[in-house]
Write a protein that holds these residues in place. Structure first.
Motif: not given
Length: 450
Positions: A84-86, A92-93, A149-153, A312-313
């Motif tokens: 989920d992007p959000s 990531s933040d 961000e690359s890792f989380v995606a 989303a959660v």
């Protein structure tokens, strides 16, 4: 007066007395029957009402015992959150912020530039080095943020997410049961999530990509707040109650409904109102979930997690509960429709008559074209009631054995059962009268309840 005349007179008198006695007892009999019928109606109404009130709790109890308490089902539930992007942005933040807090990029960059400036370099280079401090820090921060961000995606994060949730599932159950410890914990009115496993994976990724400073990142045992509300304690008590009841609530609810329908004077009408009550109960449960979602989002700490991520959660965790209530609601409406169209109302009678005429017309046209079912049709007609019962029972077994039936599954199953019923009615060939061609039965147009 002869003896025969006396006997006849006595018989007439006895008949008169019996008639008067029967007339005197008839109102009392009617009163007793009326009182007995009234009590049956009251008892049936109470039982069916209790069954409808327990229906939402039953669906929620099944969800709590199967989707939340079972590890495999829980992992299946939370798996979509990893993509989920959000949710990815929120994680990531949070991870990037903790890395920046753990590593003093400003100080490290300043020390490095000062060490270079102390070497034998021209004065112009020393001045330029101090001017490069800001861009260097921004570049390093951008690199770290990009790596996070690359890792989380990535697919690797999905695996880490599953492993972390598999470990955290025990913590979730402990949290809902009021116990503490693990990745998820609840104290007083706050629910937190531990980010340590994700930060450790990002640290390894940064080092592997040549950013050796990431090796200085210490073990960060940081948690972010997911929920902050006084409803947490109430939810824990509600979960413990539902988890103990487990699958017994649905059994009790259905048993009360069955007894209520059996006690009622009109079984079909009681089943109709009971099914409509179940559908209304599922509608109320859906409204309750919507209100709960609003309260949950209002209780989110906006400085830690965004509303999109929180939504989303919530939607992911309760999606199987929504599937369940929609499936039960659809099944209840189908049962109510079946009870209505098998009743004596004008609409039901005309509908059954129209369907019977339509099927009979198609059968006659097929036989006129030479497509006769022969002995199969005769056997089907003779055993039609048994075949119809078997079709309905087969549909019920499909819904019972389906692990997670949705509203679409219920509707498609009902359509298939109705199609099978129509095929049985079509194939069933009435026996031929003596000396004539086979004919359809004259006036009975009935459709068995679905």
């Amino acid at each position: 007066m002869s003896e025969s005349d006396e006997v006849a007179r006595l018989r007439e008198r006895v008949a008169q007395l019996e008639s008067e006695l029967a007339a005197a007892e008839q109102p009392a009999t009617r009163d007793r029957a009326s009182r007995r019928g009234a009590w049956r109606t009251v008892v049936a109404a109470v039982l069916i009402t209790l069954a409808c009130l327990l229906a939402p709790l039953s669906v929620t109890a099944v969800w709590a015992s199967r989707q939340v308490s079972d590890t495999n089902r829980y992992l299946e539930t939370v798996a979509p959150l990893a993509s989920d992007p959000s949710v990815q942005q929120t994680i990531s933040d949070a991870v990037t912020r903790e890395i920046f807090n753990a590593v003093d990029l400003q100080g490290i960059t300043t020390d490095a530039l000062n060490a270079i400036s102390q070497q034998n370099v021209p004065p112009r280079v020393k001045t330029s080095l101090q001017a490069l401090r800001g861009p260097l820090v921004s570049g390093i921060q951008g690199f770290i943020r990009g790596q996070v961000e690359s890792f989380v995606a990535s697919d690797q994060f999905a695996q880490v997410w599953r492993q972390a949730n598999e470990t955290a599932h025990t913590s979730l159950v402990n949290m809902l049961e009021g116990k503490q410890g693990g990745a998820l914990s609840a104290q007083n009115d706050t629910v937190t999530l531990n980010l340590a496993p994700i930060i450790a994976q990002v640290k390894q990724r940064l080092v592997a990509n040549g950013f050796s400073l990431a090796d200085k990142i210490p073990v960060v045992n940081k948690s972010i707040v997911l929920v902050k509300s006084d409803s947490v304690t109430k939810a824990q008590g509600f979960y413990r109650l539902l988890n103990k009841l487990g699958v017994w609530l649905p059994v009790i609810s259905l048993l009360l409904l069955a007894i209520g329908v059996y006690v009622a004077k009109s079984h079909r009408r009681a089943l109709l109102w009971g099914a409509l009550g179940f559908a209304a109960a599922m509608l109320l449960l859906g409204v309750g979930l919507t209100l709960g979602r609003i309260f949950y989002l209002n209780a989110l700490p906006t400085d830690v997690i965004t509303r999109d991520a929180g939504a989303a959660v919530f939607d992911t965790l309760v999606r199987f509960l929504r599937y369940g209530l929609r499936a039960v609601g659809a099944l209840a409406l189908i049962v109510a429709a079946a009870a209505f169209f098998t009743g004596p109302s004008v609409t039901a009678v005309r509908t059954r008559a129209g369907l019977g005429k339509g099927i009979g017309y198609l059968r006659n046209q097929s036989e006129s074209a030479g497509l006769s079912t022969g002995r199969v049709g005769t056997w089907t007609y003779a055993h039609k009631r048994l075949l119809l019962i078997l079709a309905v029972v087969a549909g019920a077994l499909v819904l019972t054995l389906w692990s997670q039936p949705t509203a679409a599954v219920v509707i498609v199953t009902a359509i298939i059962v109705l199609f099978v019923v129509a095929v049985i009615e079509f194939i069933g060939r009435p026996p031929a009268p003596a000396g004539g061609p086979p004919t359809d039965p004259p006036a009975r147009h009935t459709t068995p309840p679905a």
